[in-house]
Design a protein around this motif. Structure first.
Motif, PDB file in Angstrom:
ATOM      1  N   VAL A 164       0.824  -1.207   0.000  1.00  0.00           N
ATOM      2  CA  VAL A 164       0.000   0.000   0.000  1.00  0.00           C
ATOM      3  C   VAL A 164       0.860   1.258   0.000  1.00  0.00           C
ATOM      4  O   VAL A 164       0.397   2.334  -0.389  1.00  0.00           O
ATOM      5  CB  VAL A 164      -0.951   0.009   1.214  1.00  0.00           C
ATOM      6  N   PHE A 165       2.123   1.131   0.410  1.00  0.00           N
ATOM      7  CA  PHE A 165       3.007   2.295   0.510  1.00  0.00           C
ATOM      8  C   PHE A 165       3.779   2.494  -0.798  1.00  0.00           C
ATOM      9  O   PHE A 165       4.607   1.669  -1.176  1.00  0.00           O
ATOM     10  CB  PHE A 165       4.008   2.110   1.653  1.00  0.00           C
ATOM     11  N   VAL A 166       3.480   3.587  -1.472  1.00  0.00           N
ATOM     12  CA  VAL A 166       4.240   3.968  -2.666  1.00  0.00           C
ATOM     13  C   VAL A 166       5.279   4.996  -2.213  1.00  0.00           C
ATOM     14  O   VAL A 166       4.918   6.045  -1.663  1.00  0.00           O
ATOM     15  CB  VAL A 166       3.323   4.579  -3.744  1.00  0.00           C
ATOM     16  N   PRO A 167       6.576   4.719  -2.399  1.00  0.00           N
ATOM     17  CA  PRO A 167       7.618   5.576  -1.831  1.00  0.00           C
ATOM     18  C   PRO A 167       7.787   6.919  -2.522  1.00  0.00           C
ATOM     19  O   PRO A 167       8.740   7.150  -3.263  1.00  0.00           O
ATOM     20  CB  PRO A 167       8.885   4.717  -1.955  1.00  0.00           C
ATOM     21  N   ASN A 168       6.835   7.794  -2.282  1.00  0.00           N
ATOM     22  CA  ASN A 168       6.918   9.179  -2.714  1.00  0.00           C
ATOM     23  C   ASN A 168       6.882  10.078  -1.487  1.00  0.00           C
ATOM     24  O   ASN A 168       6.876   9.596  -0.358  1.00  0.00           O
ATOM     25  CB  ASN A 168       5.759   9.515  -3.664  1.00  0.00           C
ATOM     26  N   THR A 169       6.827  11.389  -1.709  1.00  0.00           N
ATOM     27  CA  THR A 169       6.741  12.353  -0.611  1.00  0.00           C
ATOM     28  C   THR A 169       5.338  12.948  -0.584  1.00  0.00           C
ATOM     29  O   THR A 169       4.823  13.373  -1.619  1.00  0.00           O
ATOM     30  CB  THR A 169       7.793  13.468  -0.777  1.00  0.00           C
ATOM     31  N   MET A 185      -2.645   6.500   2.359  1.00  0.00           N
ATOM     32  CA  MET A 185      -1.742   5.692   1.546  1.00  0.00           C
ATOM     33  C   MET A 185      -2.522   4.864   0.528  1.00  0.00           C
ATOM     34  O   MET A 185      -2.071   4.674  -0.611  1.00  0.00           O
ATOM     35  CB  MET A 185      -0.899   4.778   2.441  1.00  0.00           C
ATOM     36  N   GLN A 186      -3.700   4.382   0.913  1.00  0.00           N
ATOM     37  CA  GLN A 186      -4.516   3.625  -0.035  1.00  0.00           C
ATOM     38  C   GLN A 186      -4.983   4.522  -1.173  1.00  0.00           C
ATOM     39  O   GLN A 186      -5.011   4.099  -2.343  1.00  0.00           O
ATOM     40  CB  GLN A 186      -5.716   3.009   0.675  1.00  0.00           C
ATOM     41  N   LYS A 187      -5.342   5.748  -0.848  1.00  0.00           N
ATOM     42  CA  LYS A 187      -5.754   6.702  -1.883  1.00  0.00           C
ATOM     43  C   LYS A 187      -4.599   6.981  -2.846  1.00  0.00           C
ATOM     44  O   LYS A 187      -4.785   7.000  -4.074  1.00  0.00           O
ATOM     45  CB  LYS A 187      -6.220   8.003  -1.232  1.00  0.00           C
ATOM     46  N   GLU A 188      -3.386   7.189  -2.295  1.00  0.00           N
ATOM     47  CA  GLU A 188      -2.217   7.435  -3.142  1.00  0.00           C
ATOM     48  C   GLU A 188      -1.866   6.201  -3.959  1.00  0.00           C
ATOM     49  O   GLU A 188      -1.461   6.304  -5.121  1.00  0.00           O
ATOM     50  CB  GLU A 188      -1.024   7.856  -2.273  1.00  0.00           C
ATOM     51  N   HIS A 189      -2.033   5.034  -3.351  1.00  0.00           N
ATOM     52  CA  HIS A 189      -1.790   3.768  -4.049  1.00  0.00           C
ATOM     53  C   HIS A 189      -2.715   3.633  -5.248  1.00  0.00           C
ATOM     54  O   HIS A 189      -2.294   3.277  -6.357  1.00  0.00           O
ATOM     55  CB  HIS A 189      -2.005   2.616  -3.064  1.00  0.00           C
ATOM     56  N   ASP A 190      -4.008   3.931  -5.034  1.00  0.00           N
ATOM     57  CA  ASP A 190      -4.981   3.809  -6.114  1.00  0.00           C
ATOM     58  C   ASP A 190      -4.699   4.813  -7.234  1.00  0.00           C
ATOM     59  O   ASP A 190      -4.887   4.499  -8.420  1.00  0.00           O
ATOM     60  CB  ASP A 190      -6.397   4.023  -5.574  1.00  0.00           C
ATOM     61  N   ASN A 191      -4.226   6.014  -6.862  1.00  0.00           N
ATOM     62  CA  ASN A 191      -3.857   7.005  -7.879  1.00  0.00           C
ATOM     63  C   ASN A 191      -2.639   6.542  -8.672  1.00  0.00           C
ATOM     64  O   ASN A 191      -2.555   6.754  -9.895  1.00  0.00           O
ATOM     65  CB  ASN A 191      -3.568   8.358  -7.228  1.00  0.00           C
ATOM     66  N   PHE A 192      -1.703   5.933  -7.971  1.00  0.00           N
ATOM     67  CA  PHE A 192      -0.482   5.453  -8.637  1.00  0.00           C
ATOM     68  C   PHE A 192      -0.812   4.322  -9.614  1.00  0.00           C
ATOM     69  O   PHE A 192      -0.325   4.288 -10.740  1.00  0.00           O
ATOM     70  CB  PHE A 192       0.523   4.972  -7.589  1.00  0.00           C
ATOM     71  N   TRP A 193      -1.657   3.399  -9.136  1.00  0.00           N
ATOM     72  CA  TRP A 193      -2.017   2.266  -9.993  1.00  0.00           C
ATOM     73  C   TRP A 193      -3.171   2.678 -10.907  1.00  0.00           C
ATOM     74  O   TRP A 193      -4.293   2.195 -10.790  1.00  0.00           O
ATOM     75  CB  TRP A 193      -2.371   1.047  -9.143  1.00  0.00           C
ATOM     76  N   ALA A 195      -5.026   3.326 -14.747  1.00  0.00           N
ATOM     77  CA  ALA A 195      -5.470   2.358 -15.755  1.00  0.00           C
ATOM     78  C   ALA A 195      -4.308   1.828 -16.584  1.00  0.00           C
ATOM     79  O   ALA A 195      -4.263   0.635 -16.934  1.00  0.00           O
ATOM     80  CB  ALA A 195      -6.520   3.006 -16.664  1.00  0.00           C
ATOM     81  N   ASP A 196      -3.341   2.684 -16.886  1.00  0.00           N
ATOM     82  CA  ASP A 196      -2.202   2.270 -17.707  1.00  0.00           C
ATOM     83  C   ASP A 196      -1.356   1.229 -16.984  1.00  0.00           C
ATOM     84  O   ASP A 196      -1.010   0.189 -17.557  1.00  0.00           O
ATOM     85  CB  ASP A 196      -1.351   3.492 -18.057  1.00  0.00           C
ATOM     86  N   ARG A 197      -1.017   1.501 -15.710  1.00  0.00           N
ATOM     87  CA  ARG A 197      -0.197   0.551 -14.962  1.00  0.00           C
ATOM     88  C   ARG A 197      -0.955  -0.766 -14.726  1.00  0.00           C
ATOM     89  O   ARG A 197      -0.366  -1.851 -14.794  1.00  0.00           O
ATOM     90  CB  ARG A 197       0.254   1.165 -13.634  1.00  0.00           C
ATOM     91  N   GLN A 198      -2.240  -0.678 -14.443  1.00  0.00           N
ATOM     92  CA  GLN A 198      -3.013  -1.902 -14.231  1.00  0.00           C
ATOM     93  C   GLN A 198      -3.086  -2.735 -15.503  1.00  0.00           C
ATOM     94  O   GLN A 198      -2.999  -3.979 -15.451  1.00  0.00           O
ATOM     95  CB  GLN A 198      -4.417  -1.555 -13.733  1.00  0.00           C
ATOM     96  N   ALA A 199      -3.218  -2.074 -16.644  1.00  0.00           N
ATOM     97  CA  ALA A 199      -3.268  -2.803 -17.918  1.00  0.00           C
ATOM     98  C   ALA A 199      -1.940  -3.508 -18.192  1.00  0.00           C
ATOM     99  O   ALA A 199      -1.914  -4.659 -18.665  1.00  0.00           O
ATOM    100  CB  ALA A 199      -3.608  -1.843 -19.062  1.00  0.00           C
ATOM    101  N   LYS A 200      -0.841  -2.840 -17.896  1.00  0.00           N
ATOM    102  CA  LYS A 200       0.483  -3.443 -18.100  1.00  0.00           C
ATOM    103  C   LYS A 200       0.686  -4.630 -17.168  1.00  0.00           C
ATOM    104  O   LYS A 200       1.305  -5.636 -17.552  1.00  0.00           O
ATOM    105  CB  LYS A 200       1.575  -2.398 -17.889  1.00  0.00           C
ATOM    106  N   ALA A 201       0.173  -4.538 -15.949  1.00  0.00           N
ATOM    107  CA  ALA A 201       0.289  -5.654 -15.007  1.00  0.00           C
ATOM    108  C   ALA A 201      -0.506  -6.854 -15.514  1.00  0.00           C
ATOM    109  O   ALA A 201      -0.016  -8.000 -15.482  1.00  0.00           O
ATOM    110  CB  ALA A 201      -0.210  -5.223 -13.627  1.00  0.00           C
ATOM    111  N   ARG A 202      -1.711  -6.608 -15.998  1.00  0.00           N
ATOM    112  CA  ARG A 202      -2.526  -7.714 -16.530  1.00  0.00           C
ATOM    113  C   ARG A 202      -1.853  -8.360 -17.733  1.00  0.00           C
ATOM    114  O   ARG A 202      -1.934  -9.581 -17.928  1.00  0.00           O
ATOM    115  CB  ARG A 202      -3.913  -7.194 -16.912  1.00  0.00           C
ATOM    116  N   THR A 207      -0.711  -9.358 -10.577  1.00  0.00           N
ATOM    117  CA  THR A 207      -1.505  -8.358  -9.863  1.00  0.00           C
ATOM    118  C   THR A 207      -0.580  -7.232  -9.414  1.00  0.00           C
ATOM    119  O   THR A 207       0.656  -7.412  -9.391  1.00  0.00           O
ATOM    120  CB  THR A 207      -2.171  -8.974  -8.627  1.00  0.00           C
ATOM    121  N   PRO A 208      -1.119  -6.077  -9.032  1.00  0.00           N
ATOM    122  CA  PRO A 208      -0.258  -5.010  -8.511  1.00  0.00           C
ATOM    123  C   PRO A 208       0.607  -5.471  -7.336  1.00  0.00           C
ATOM    124  O   PRO A 208       1.789  -5.103  -7.258  1.00  0.00           O
ATOM    125  CB  PRO A 208      -1.255  -3.933  -8.088  1.00  0.00           C
TER     126      PRO A 208
END
Length: 345
Positions: A164-169, A185-193, A195-202, A207-208
């Motif tokens: 859940v922790f994305v290492p940003n500031t 952190m969950q909100k930032e995680h969801d913003n980080f992941w 549609a583009d990143r989720q598509a690349k993971a699939r 999974t993320p």
């Protein structure tokens, strides 16, 4: 004559009244409107749950005069603030009056802190880092991050909670609770992941959380961000063929000995789910908080036919890659000789 005396008395009383008013105004300005801080820079006061009016006065004393502190205490007692002191990180700027400072503290007008999430290897280290920057108890935080029920409420387990922790500031309030921090952190995680990143993971069948797990291993293999997509491609090749990842950093994690410079054969037999020599597939979760570069390296891996890699004998932090085991053995032999020549055990 009588009229002149009456006029003189009136003038006298008027002067006295004006002087008294001026005195009152001067006193008010002196005590309440004058600058609270004697410092020429912004000072920050951290108020926690154990603070009272006396400890707060002590925190003011390095930059505020006894006069302004006394005035603050008077305001606190007459408004009931001394019984309801609010926690937080508060900025006291040059020129701000005692009344302004008091109002900010009483109303809880905090200044946020810049929280940088570190790429911690363990939840204990993460908890210590968070407590250093926030009003969080490190022991309590570590216990909760290892508690299966608490992690389940966040949508993770104890092995994947660090995903859940994305290492940003981020800007957060110093007195934020762990629950509120996790929501952020969950909100930032969801913003980080996105549609583009989720598509690349699939597209690579992960999974993320699995991407973060593989990225954490790659981060420990090298600090060279340019090489990470190559390493990602190699590990993905191993996953596709059912070959064990055989990642040395997972052995260090399993042994909880991060200072190891060499991995010996006898270490590879440890019965641990993070031993990627004995177990196929990905380990249960990340071996550290994965970096953004590591995550993006997995999502943007380089496609090739390499199945093996070995650190280069020049200790550059990069690797020699090989498609066959025989070629890999030659690379490994060169690296082993270099270690022995340097006396690295």
């Amino acid at each position: 004559m009588v009229m002149m005396m009456n006029r003189s008395k009136k003038n006298y009383y008027l002067v006295v009244a004006v002087l008294c008013l001026a005195g009152i105004i001067g006193t008010f300005v002196y005590y309440f409107v004058g600058s609270f801080s004697d410092s020429g820079k912004t000072e920050y006061v951290y108020i926690d749950t154990n603070d009272n009016l006396d400890s707060l006065s002590a925190k003011f004393s390095p930059f505020a005069s006894g006069r302004t502190i006394t005035t603050f205490r008077v305001l606190a007692r007459h408004t009931g603030y001394d019984e309801h002191i609010r926690t937080g990180r508060f900025a006291i700027r040059p020129g701000e009056s005692t009344v302004t400072v008091f109002r900010h503290l009483k109303n809880g007008l905090q200044e946020p802190v810049k929280l940088t999430i570190p790429e911690s290897r363990t939840t204990d280290r993460l908890a210590a880092s968070l407590s250093h920057k926030l009003m969080l108890d490190s022991t309590t935080t570590a216990i909760l991050l290892r508690d299966s029920s608490y992690c389940a409420k966040q949508g993770y387990d104890t092995a994947t909670i660090v995903c859940v922790f994305v290492p940003n500031t981020y800007e957060v309030y110093w007195n934020t609770s762990l629950d509120n921090l996790m929501k952020r952190m969950q909100k930032e995680h969801d913003n980080f992941w996105n549609a583009d990143r989720q598509a690349k993971a699939r597209a690579i069948g992960l999974t993320p959380n699995e991407v973060c797990t593989l990225a954490s291993i790659i981060d420990e293999e090298t600090a060279n961000n340019g090489e990470k997509p190559m390493i990602a491609g190699m590990y993905l090749n191993r996953l596709k063929t059912g070959m064990p990842l055989q990642a040395d950093p997972t052995i260090k994690f399993a042994l909880k000995d991060f200072a190891l410079k060499r991995i010996y054969h006898n270490m590879l037999t440890i019965d641990n789910p993070y031993n990627t020599y004995r177990n196929t597939g990905l380990p249960p979760g990340p071996i550290k908080i994965a970096s953004v570069a590591g995550i993006d390296a997995v999502l943007n891996r380089v496609d090739h036919n390499y199945l093996y890699m070995c650190a280069k004998e020049d200790f550059s932090g990069t690797h020699n890659f090989a498609a066959t085991y025989q070629e890999h053995l030659r690379n490994a032999s060169k690296y082993a000789r270099a270690l022995n020549q340097r006396g690295i055990k």
